[in-house]
Write an enzyme that holds these catalytic residues in place. Structure first.
Site, mmCIF file in Angstrom:
data_model
loop_
_atom_site.group_PDB
_atom_site.id
_atom_site.type_symbol
_atom_site.label_atom_id
_atom_site.label_comp_id
_atom_site.label_asym_id
_atom_site.label_seq_id
_atom_site.Cartn_x
_atom_site.Cartn_y
_atom_site.Cartn_z
ATOM 1 N N GLY A 38 0.806 -1.216 0.000
ATOM 2 C CA GLY A 38 0.000 0.000 0.000
ATOM 3 C C GLY A 38 0.838 1.264 0.000
ATOM 4 N N ASP A 40 2.723 2.461 2.345
ATOM 5 C CA ASP A 40 4.060 2.192 2.895
ATOM 6 C C ASP A 40 5.020 1.711 1.807
ATOM 7 O OD1 ASP A 40 6.081 1.867 4.814
ATOM 8 O OD2 ASP A 40 5.224 0.040 5.654
#
Length: 172
Positions: A38, A40
């Protein structure tokens, strides 16, 4: 969408957080600060390997849920990445609202501590952590509004929402 709170602006945009030209980008991190998927993963890929190296060196024990730590931003346009650890949604009975508020507040405090005039947030905890987007929007915007009204900084807080559904939830 733009809202003014005294000298400060709160902005909602749909887009890619890694392309934001702001002083600090907030990373929706896990507690081990180990990178992931995602937001991150996208931030780590765009920033380059120096971001993970610095995170490991400066924060070998990770970061507690509801808090955040600062690093440089590697190859990103920003000066800093604030790695915020939001809560995993467990039905709202495990202090998730307070933990999410705390993560956003800590990032805003880090922005002030690092003299950042602008900061970009994703919708922390709403991906794989399962936090309901409508509740996350209400919580994060309320914390941000309160902070801007009392602290009168940073100049710009931008929420960068990945898709139309998230943008709609925040715009409501």
């Amino acid at each position: 969408m733009l809202v003014q709170f005294g000298p400060c602006r709160l902005e909602l945009v749909q887009g890619d957080i890694t392309r934001q030209a702001v002083d600090a980008i907030v990373n929706a991190a896990n507690s081990k600060l180990a990178g992931g998927g995602g937001v991150d993963g996208a931030i780590h890929r765009a920033a380059g390997s120096t971001l993970m190296d610095e995170t490991r060196q400066r924060c070998p024990d990770g970061c507690a849920t509801g808090s955040a730590v600062a690093t440089s931003a590697g190859s990103l346009k920003a000066k800093f990445v604030f790695h915020a650890v939001g809560p995993i949604w467990r039905g709202g009975v495990s202090g998730e609202v307070d933990l999410l508020k705390s993560a956003y507040r800590r990032c805003l405090e880090l922005a002030v501590e690092h003299s950042c005039r602008s900061i970009a947030f994703p919708a922390i905890s709403t991906g794989v952590y399962g936090y309901p987007i409508d509740l996350a929007a209400e919580t994060s915007l309320a914390v941000t509004r309160e902070f801007l009204l009392t602290q009168k900084q940073p100049d710009l807080v931008r929420f960068v929402l990945f898709d139309g559904g998230a943008f709609g939830a925040y715009a409501r």
